[in-house]
Design an enzyme around this catalytic site. Sequence first.
Site, mmCIF file in Angstrom:
data_model
loop_
_atom_site.group_PDB
_atom_site.id
_atom_site.type_symbol
_atom_site.label_atom_id
_atom_site.label_comp_id
_atom_site.label_asym_id
_atom_site.label_seq_id
_atom_site.Cartn_x
_atom_site.Cartn_y
_atom_site.Cartn_z
ATOM 1 C CB SER A 45 17.537 14.002 70.164
ATOM 2 O OG SER A 45 18.134 13.912 68.873
ATOM 3 C CG ASP A 146 28.397 2.478 82.920
ATOM 4 O OD1 ASP A 146 28.137 3.079 83.985
ATOM 5 O OD2 ASP A 146 27.621 2.442 81.954
ATOM 6 N NE ARG A 206 21.680 13.273 73.396
ATOM 7 C CZ ARG A 206 21.057 12.385 72.619
ATOM 8 N NH1 ARG A 206 21.733 11.811 71.636
ATOM 9 N NH2 ARG A 206 19.785 12.087 72.819
ATOM 10 C CD GLU A 234 24.133 17.268 66.106
ATOM 11 O OE1 GLU A 234 23.007 16.815 65.920
ATOM 12 O OE2 GLU A 234 25.071 16.591 66.580
ATOM 13 C CG HIS A 251 22.800 13.359 65.684
ATOM 14 N ND1 HIS A 251 22.556 14.345 66.617
ATOM 15 C CD2 HIS A 251 22.512 12.197 66.318
ATOM 16 C CE1 HIS A 251 22.134 13.816 67.751
ATOM 17 N NE2 HIS A 251 22.099 12.501 67.586
ATOM 18 N N GLY A 254 22.308 6.002 64.604
ATOM 19 C CA GLY A 254 21.198 5.110 64.935
ATOM 20 C C GLY A 254 20.138 5.020 63.863
ATOM 21 C CE1 TYR A 255 18.442 9.622 63.038
ATOM 22 C CE2 TYR A 255 18.211 10.366 60.784
ATOM 23 C CZ TYR A 255 18.069 10.590 62.126
ATOM 24 O OH TYR A 255 17.561 11.785 62.565
#
Length: 355
Positions: A45, A146, A206, A234, A251, A254-255
Amino acid sequence: MKIVADENLAFTDYFFSEFGDIQHRAGRTLSADDVKDADSLLVRSVTQVNEALLKNSTIKFVGSATIGTDHLDIAALEQHGIQWSNAAGCNAQAVAEYVITALLQVRPELIDANATFTLGIVGLGNVGIRLAYMAKLLSWRVIGYDPLVQREQVDQVEFHELLQQADAISIHVPLTITGAYPTYHLFNAASLAHMRPDAILINSARGPVIEEAALIQDIQATHRTVVLDVFEHEPLISAELLDLVTLVTPHIAGYSLEGKARGTQMIYEAFCHTFGFAANKQFESQLPVCEQFFQGQDLKMALQQHLSQIYDIARDDANLRACLKEGKVDQQAFDHLRKTYPLRREWAAHGGPKA
């Protein structure tokens, strides 16, 4: 075939080396010169894939090993006849586990809160629905907002209701500026004012979904507990913001090793489809076995005893704060944290549950 790849992608050589020459580059500083004679581009990203990057290149395929696509100029890709793919859902499990870890870090007592604790989830896509499942394993009450999907597993409410009811709100939406339901600055002064002052706010989606200036004012007024993995400007992150936010990470929600590997496999499969190759590799064959913390134990007990061993989120917070220099986070230090990040394993690798 020449393949240009972000140097931080996982298992790139395993999946792509048989197809040609792989040139690893820093994703944030990729230039048109880097890709002008490439056949394929593999990114994350941090790379803006737009007309300026693609013009006069020979690229035929772009793969982004990410959930989001706001860094991809899809119109430009399609105009140039370039096939593209992202990796929707690749690290959804990792992000869901990150949110629960963060909540238990800032409020350890939540492990025993059961249905007295209400988690509000904004965005019920791949991440949101997994988070809902994992939260219910802890017997938390879950509500969601949502307007674009209907999920029978979640009690869906209107946005203003979620703001007023939730004890914690976790954001899992893409960044959109146009359309019927734009998410840019969805959390602004007005929406923050509708939240209970003691409600926790978590953003691992985000950065610009939260208006930073409004968030600073809100924390100053309410002393709200806030967890940020992403930031509106960022990698420009101010000391003022860090001083106010309870828990910060660079950030990396998700790592996980599985999430990164899964993302690379997904764009590998799209690459093979584009060029007519057989896709016959699986990331699981590359993963080491790790210690089994969950087997034979109650979930809550296992988390109480081993969560910091599975993922030491406090270390990530300290490491990011250590990057402050002259009133802001040093960009090179921020990127170095992400480049050298020791990928954690998902709970399932330790014998735990998976959504």
